[in-house]
Motif scaffolding. Structure first.
Motif, PDB file in Angstrom:
ATOM      1  N   ASN A 166       0.918  -0.805   0.293  1.00 28.44           N
ATOM      2  CA  ASN A 166      -0.327  -0.177   0.331  1.00 28.44           C
ATOM      3  C   ASN A 166       0.504   1.090   0.191  1.00 28.44           C
ATOM      4  OD1 ASN A 166      -2.409  -1.263   0.042  1.00 28.44           O
ATOM      5  ND2 ASN A 166      -1.729  -2.278   2.309  1.00 28.44           N
ATOM      6  N   ASN A 167       2.175   1.505   0.411  1.00 31.19           N
ATOM      7  CA  ASN A 167       2.219   2.490   0.514  1.00 31.19           C
ATOM      8  C   ASN A 167       4.551   1.680  -0.221  1.00 31.19           C
ATOM      9  OD1 ASN A 167       4.836   4.615   1.061  1.00 31.19           O
ATOM     10  ND2 ASN A 167       3.304   4.637   2.721  1.00 31.19           N
TER      11      ASN A 167
ATOM     12  N   ARG B 251       3.726  -1.774  -8.231  1.00 23.81           N
ATOM     13  CA  ARG B 251       2.611  -0.804  -8.476  1.00 23.81           C
ATOM     14  C   ARG B 251       1.562  -0.122  -7.816  1.00 23.81           C
ATOM     15  NH1 ARG B 251      -1.357  -1.503 -12.989  1.00 23.81           N
ATOM     16  NH2 ARG B 251      -1.853   0.429 -13.072  1.00 23.81           N
ATOM     17  N   VAL B 252       2.093   0.808  -7.397  1.00 23.75           N
ATOM     18  CA  VAL B 252       1.744   1.355  -5.693  1.00 23.75           C
ATOM     19  C   VAL B 252       0.825   2.661  -6.140  1.00 23.75           C
ATOM     20  CG1 VAL B 252       1.327   2.543  -3.600  1.00 23.75           C
ATOM     21  CG2 VAL B 252       3.520   0.159  -3.788  1.00 23.75           C
ATOM     22  N   GLY B 253      -0.296   3.018  -6.286  1.00 20.28           N
ATOM     23  CA  GLY B 253      -0.583   4.062  -7.045  1.00 20.28           C
ATOM     24  C   GLY B 253      -0.834   4.032  -8.545  1.00 20.28           C
ATOM     25  N   MET B 254      -0.059   5.599  -8.662  1.00 24.85           N
ATOM     26  CA  MET B 254       0.545   5.925  -9.853  1.00 24.85           C
ATOM     27  C   MET B 254       1.636   5.932 -10.458  1.00 24.85           C
ATOM     28  SD  MET B 254      -2.387   6.995 -11.526  1.00 24.85           S
ATOM     29  CE  MET B 254      -1.821   7.031 -12.881  1.00 24.85           C
TER      30      MET B 254
ATOM     31  N   THR C  86      -2.649  -2.965  -8.765  1.00 26.66           N
ATOM     32  CA  THR C  86      -2.330  -2.006  -8.552  1.00 26.66           C
ATOM     33  C   THR C  86      -1.804  -2.191  -6.726  1.00 26.66           C
ATOM     34  OG1 THR C  86      -2.148   0.527  -8.089  1.00 26.66           O
ATOM     35  CG2 THR C  86      -4.174  -0.467  -7.668  1.00 26.66           C
ATOM     36  N   ASN C  87      -1.425  -1.470  -6.493  1.00 27.37           N
ATOM     37  CA  ASN C  87      -1.045  -1.473  -4.788  1.00 27.37           C
ATOM     38  C   ASN C  87      -0.760  -2.825  -4.406  1.00 27.37           C
ATOM     39  OD1 ASN C  87      -1.820   1.140  -4.501  1.00 27.37           O
ATOM     40  ND2 ASN C  87      -3.638   0.828  -2.827  1.00 27.37           N
TER      41      ASN C  87
ATOM     42  N   ASN D 216     -10.704  -2.091  -6.420  1.00 20.59           N
ATOM     43  CA  ASN D 216     -10.288  -0.856  -5.650  1.00 20.59           C
ATOM     44  C   ASN D 216     -11.327   0.115  -6.120  1.00 20.59           C
ATOM     45  OD1 ASN D 216      -9.057   0.442  -3.984  1.00 20.59           O
ATOM     46  ND2 ASN D 216      -7.221   0.423  -5.189  1.00 20.59           N
TER      47      ASN D 216
ATOM     48  N   ARG E 195     -11.362   2.777  -5.176  1.00 24.46           N
ATOM     49  CA  ARG E 195     -11.113   4.230  -5.073  1.00 24.46           C
ATOM     50  C   ARG E 195     -10.420   4.643  -6.583  1.00 24.46           C
ATOM     51  NH1 ARG E 195      -5.700   4.176  -1.581  1.00 24.46           N
ATOM     52  NH2 ARG E 195      -5.763   2.108  -0.605  1.00 24.46           N
TER      53      ARG E 195
END
Length: 128
Positions: free
Chosen positions: A28-29, A55-58, A86-87, A126, A128
């Motif tokens: 996640n980070n 991959r984390v976010g963008m 992602t993440n 996800n 988001r």
């Protein structure tokens, strides 16, 4: 909408006596990746290579870890994009079995290890 994974999963394959262990791990980070990689290196001290993509976010990154350029990390990153994950971190640990596989076979083997672990995970959309 991208997909995330529910939990860590590990799959293994063997090709010409080289062992490949693929890890698909929620991430996640981006700052959590370096300690995750360090722990895997500590756990697999005798491994020849630990290639990865995440991959984390963008943000995204891949590494061949000494394998021929473009034969390992980048194909794994492309797999994450293709599966819209992602993440997540995808790492493949290789224990060399004594026979060189060549760049083409190496690429196919790393990709197959990645496909195996991705195909066996539980994906969640996800929100988001």
């Amino acid at each position: 909408m991208a997909n995330i994974i529910e939990k860590e999963i590990v799959q293994q394959i063997e090709v010409m006596k080289s062992k490949f262990s693929a890890y698909l791990i929620p991430l996640n980070n981006e700052d959590d990746f370096k300690p995750l990689l360090a722990n895997l290196r500590k756990e697999h001290k005798k491994a020849r290579h630990i290639v990865y993509a995440y991959r984390v976010g963008m943000k995204s990154k891949s590494c061949d870890d000494g394998e021929p350029k473009g034969s390992a990390g980048h194909p794994l990153l492309e797999l994450l994009y293709k599966k819209d994950l992602t993440n997540v971190a995808l790492l493949v640990v290789r224990y060399f079995g004594g026979t060189k596989l060549g760049a083409g076979r190496l690429l196919r083997t790393y990709l197959q290890a990645g496909i195996n672990v991705v195909d066996n995970c539980t994906m969640i959309q996800n929100e988001r």
